[in-house]
Design a protein around this motif. Structure first.
Motif, PDB file in Angstrom:
ATOM      1  N   ARG A   1     -63.927  32.656  36.051  1.00 47.82           N
ATOM      2  CA  ARG A   1     -64.804  32.849  37.215  1.00 47.82           C
ATOM      3  C   ARG A   1     -65.020  31.542  37.957  1.00 47.82           C
ATOM      4  N   SER A   2     -65.029  31.599  39.271  1.00 51.97           N
ATOM      5  CA  SER A   2     -65.305  30.416  40.088  1.00 51.97           C
ATOM      6  C   SER A   2     -66.783  30.404  40.469  1.00 51.97           C
ATOM      7  N   GLY A   3     -67.233  29.269  40.968  1.00 51.73           N
ATOM      8  CA  GLY A   3     -68.586  29.174  41.480  1.00 51.73           C
ATOM      9  C   GLY A   3     -69.654  28.894  40.442  1.00 51.73           C
TER      10      GLY A   3
ATOM     11  N   SER B   1     -62.272  21.269  40.944  1.00 50.80           N
ATOM     12  CA  SER B   1     -62.399  22.578  40.300  1.00 50.80           C
ATOM     13  C   SER B   1     -62.704  23.664  41.322  1.00 50.80           C
ATOM     14  N   ASN B   2     -63.380  23.286  42.387  1.00 53.85           N
ATOM     15  CA  ASN B   2     -63.834  24.280  43.375  1.00 53.85           C
ATOM     16  C   ASN B   2     -62.903  24.432  44.572  1.00 53.85           C
ATOM     17  N   TYR B   3     -62.094  23.380  44.854  1.00 52.71           N
ATOM     18  CA  TYR B   3     -61.242  23.413  46.040  1.00 52.71           C
ATOM     19  C   TYR B   3     -59.823  22.957  45.718  1.00 52.71           C
TER      20      TYR B   3
ATOM     21  N   ARG C   1     -61.048  27.570  45.736  1.00 51.26           N
ATOM     22  CA  ARG C   1     -60.310  28.165  44.616  1.00 51.26           C
ATOM     23  C   ARG C   1     -60.995  29.465  44.197  1.00 51.26           C
ATOM     24  N   HIS C   2     -60.178  30.450  43.854  1.00 50.92           N
ATOM     25  CA  HIS C   2     -60.728  31.734  43.424  1.00 50.92           C
ATOM     26  C   HIS C   2     -60.803  31.847  41.909  1.00 50.92           C
ATOM     27  N   LYS C   3     -60.284  30.845  41.207  1.00 48.17           N
ATOM     28  CA  LYS C   3     -60.386  30.826  39.750  1.00 48.17           C
ATOM     29  C   LYS C   3     -60.750  29.424  39.280  1.00 48.17           C
ATOM     30  N   ASP C   4     -61.550  29.370  38.242  1.00 53.16           N
ATOM     31  CA  ASP C   4     -61.878  28.112  37.568  1.00 53.16           C
ATOM     32  C   ASP C   4     -61.509  28.308  36.104  1.00 53.16           C
ATOM     33  N   TYR C   5     -60.418  27.694  35.689  1.00 50.87           N
ATOM     34  CA  TYR C   5     -59.875  27.959  34.359  1.00 50.87           C
ATOM     35  C   TYR C   5     -60.695  27.325  33.238  1.00 50.87           C
TER      36      TYR C   5
ATOM     37  N   SER D   1     -63.912  27.921  33.127  1.00 45.52           N
ATOM     38  CA  SER D   1     -65.093  28.778  33.102  1.00 45.52           C
ATOM     39  C   SER D   1     -64.758  30.098  32.421  1.00 45.52           C
TER      40      SER D   1
END
Length: 364
Positions: free
Chosen positions: A112-114, A93-95, A102-106, A108
Motif C-alpha cells: 500500500r502507498s501513502g 518511496s512516494n514518487y 507511486r501506486h505501490k510502496d514495497y 509497506s
C-alpha cells in the motif's frame, strides 16, 4: 536446541511489552517502513543491537502522522526516540524520479502507498515533540544521513539546510549507526544530557555559531552555498575529504546563528563485530500483524538473501552507497555466513535456494 528468542519480535504494543515483563522502554524506534525483523531493515538492526547492549527497545512502524495517538502507544522512553524514514528516502518511496506518484510502496504491508509522509524524518520528529514535549530525539537512516549538511534537494530543486535543524532533533546519526546509537544510549543512561553529547564519531550536532571546535574545517555557510554553485561544490569537496575514520577532522558549516558540526565517521566494524551483528536473534519475518494484508512485498526480495559485506570503495557519482555505508569494505567471516545459511535452511518456508550472497558491491 532451537533458539526460542528467534521467535520473539521487538515489542510494538503494550501487550507485547508485558509479554517480556517490561512496563517501560529505554528507546523507542520510529520507522517509515513496516516492521520486518531482518538484518536488511535498518530499524530492526538498530533495535536488535540496542537490545543486545541491554536496552529495552520497542518499535513504532509507520505511525499515522496526522494524529499523536500512534506516537503515544508505547509511552515515553527513558532515554530517547530514534527516528528513521526507513530503508529509502521517503520522497523516493512516494514518487518516481519523474515526480509521479507511486501506486505501490514495497516496504509497506500489502504494497500500500501513502503510509508515510514526505520528509518522514522531519514529520515524525515534529509529532514526537507534539506528543512528548521535551523528549530527546535522535534521527538517522539514509534520509537523515544524506541530508546532514546543507544539500541539494532534487524534489523541490533547491538547496536546503541541514535536516537536523528542520527536524529540531538533538543529534543526527549518519552512516551505519550501530556504534553511535549504542554510545548515545549509554551516555544518556549514565546521566549525560543529550544536548551536550559532543565528539561521537558518526554524529552531527547543532551548536552556537560562536562555539570553537579545535582542529576542525569550516565549510562555506548554508547562506553561501544556497546562492553560489561554486561555494556548494567547495563545501562538498571539503566535507568529502574529511569523511575518513582515520584522519578525518570535524567539519563545521554555519547556518545563520547556528553551526552544524559533523564529526568524522567511526572506525569500520571488525569482522568479529559484524559477525556478532548478524548472529543477533532476528526472526527473519515480517511482524504477524501484516499477515492479513499478505505481508510486506519488499521482504520477498531479501527473505533468503545473505549480506556478506558492507561499504563501497568505487564511489560512483550516481550512487550514495559510499556516502552512507562508507568507503571501506567490511566483510563477514565464512563461518558467520554459513551459520546464517543454516538458520535460513531451518525455516519452514525455505524452499532450498539461497537467492544471493553479496552486498552493495557484490563484485568487490
Amino acid at each position: 536446541m532451537p533458539d526460542t528468542n528467534r521467535d520473539i519480535f521487538l515489542p510494538t504494543t503494550h501487550s507485547e511489552m508485558e509479554g517480556r515483563g517490561w512496563d517501560e522502554l529505554d528507546v523507542i524506534l520510529i520507522t517509515g517502513d513496516a516492521y520486518v525483523d531482518h538484518p536488511s531493515y535498518g530499524a530492526a538492526v538498530i533495535g536488535r543491537v540496542l537490545e543486545d547492549a541491554g536496552f529495552r527497545t520497542g518499535i513504532i512502524a509507520q505511525p499515522d502522522w496526522k494524529k499523536t495517538a500512534d506516537f503515544k502507544k508505547l509511552g515515553r522512553p527513558k532515554l530517547f526516540f530514534g527516528i528513521t524514514a526507513g530503508n529509502l528516502d521517503s520522497a523516493l518511496s512516494n514518487y518516481t524520479p519523474a515526480r509521479k506518484i507511486r501506486h505501490k510502496d514495497y516496504y509497506s504491508p500489502g504494497g500500500r502507498s501513502g503510509l508515510r509522509p514526505n520528509l518522514a524524518t522531519v514529520v515524525y520528529a515534529n509529532k514526537v515533540r507534539e506528543a512528548w514535549p521535551g523528549a530527546p530525539v535522535v534521527i538517522g537512516g539514509i534520509e537523515a544521513s544524506l541530508r546532514r549538511l546543507a544539500h541539494y534537494s532534487y524534489w523541490d530543486d533547491s538547496v536546503r539546510r541541514s535536516i537536523l535543524l528542520d527536524a529540531k532533533a538533538d543529534i543526527l546519526v549518519y552512516g551505519m549507526g550501530e556504534r553511535q546509537t549504542v554510545e548515545i544510549a549509554k551516555r544518556i543512561r549514565d546521566g549525560e544530557d543529550i544536548k551536550h553529547l559532543d565528539g561521537i564519531p558518526g554524529t552531527v550536532v547543532a551548536r552556537s555559531a560562536h562555539l570553537q571546535i579545535p582542529k576542525s574545517v569550516t565549510l562555506p555557510s548554508y547562506e553561501e552555498v544556497r546562492k553560489d554553485p561554486v561555494k556548494f561544490n567547495e563545501a562538498f569537496k571539503l566535507s568529502y575529504y574529511e569523511c575518513d575514520a582515520v584522519r578525518g577532522r570535524p567539519v563545521v558549516q554555519p547556518h545563520a546563528d547556528r553551526s552544524i558540526i559533523q564529526y568524522p565517521p567511526p572506525l569500520p566494524l571488525k569482522t568479529a563485530e559484524i559477525d556478532h551483528l548478524y548472529d543477533l536473534p532476528f526472526t527473519r519475518r515480517w511482524h504477524p500483524c501484516y499477515d492479513v494484508e499478505g505481508g510486506v512485498p519488499g521482504f520477498e526480495v531479501v527473505r533468503f538473501s545473505i549480506t556478506s559485506h558492507r561499504g563501497c570503495s568505487a564511489e560512483c557519482n550516481f550512487c550514495s552507497l559510499y556516502a552512507h555505508q562508507g568507503r571501506i569494505i567490511q566483510s563477514r567471516s565464512h563461518d558467520s555466513i554459513l551459520r546464517e545459511v543454516k538458520r535460513i535452511a531451518a525455516l519452514a518456508e525455505f524452499k532450498g535456494t539461497i537467492t544471493d550472497i553479496g552486498g552493495p558491491t557484490a563484485n568487490l
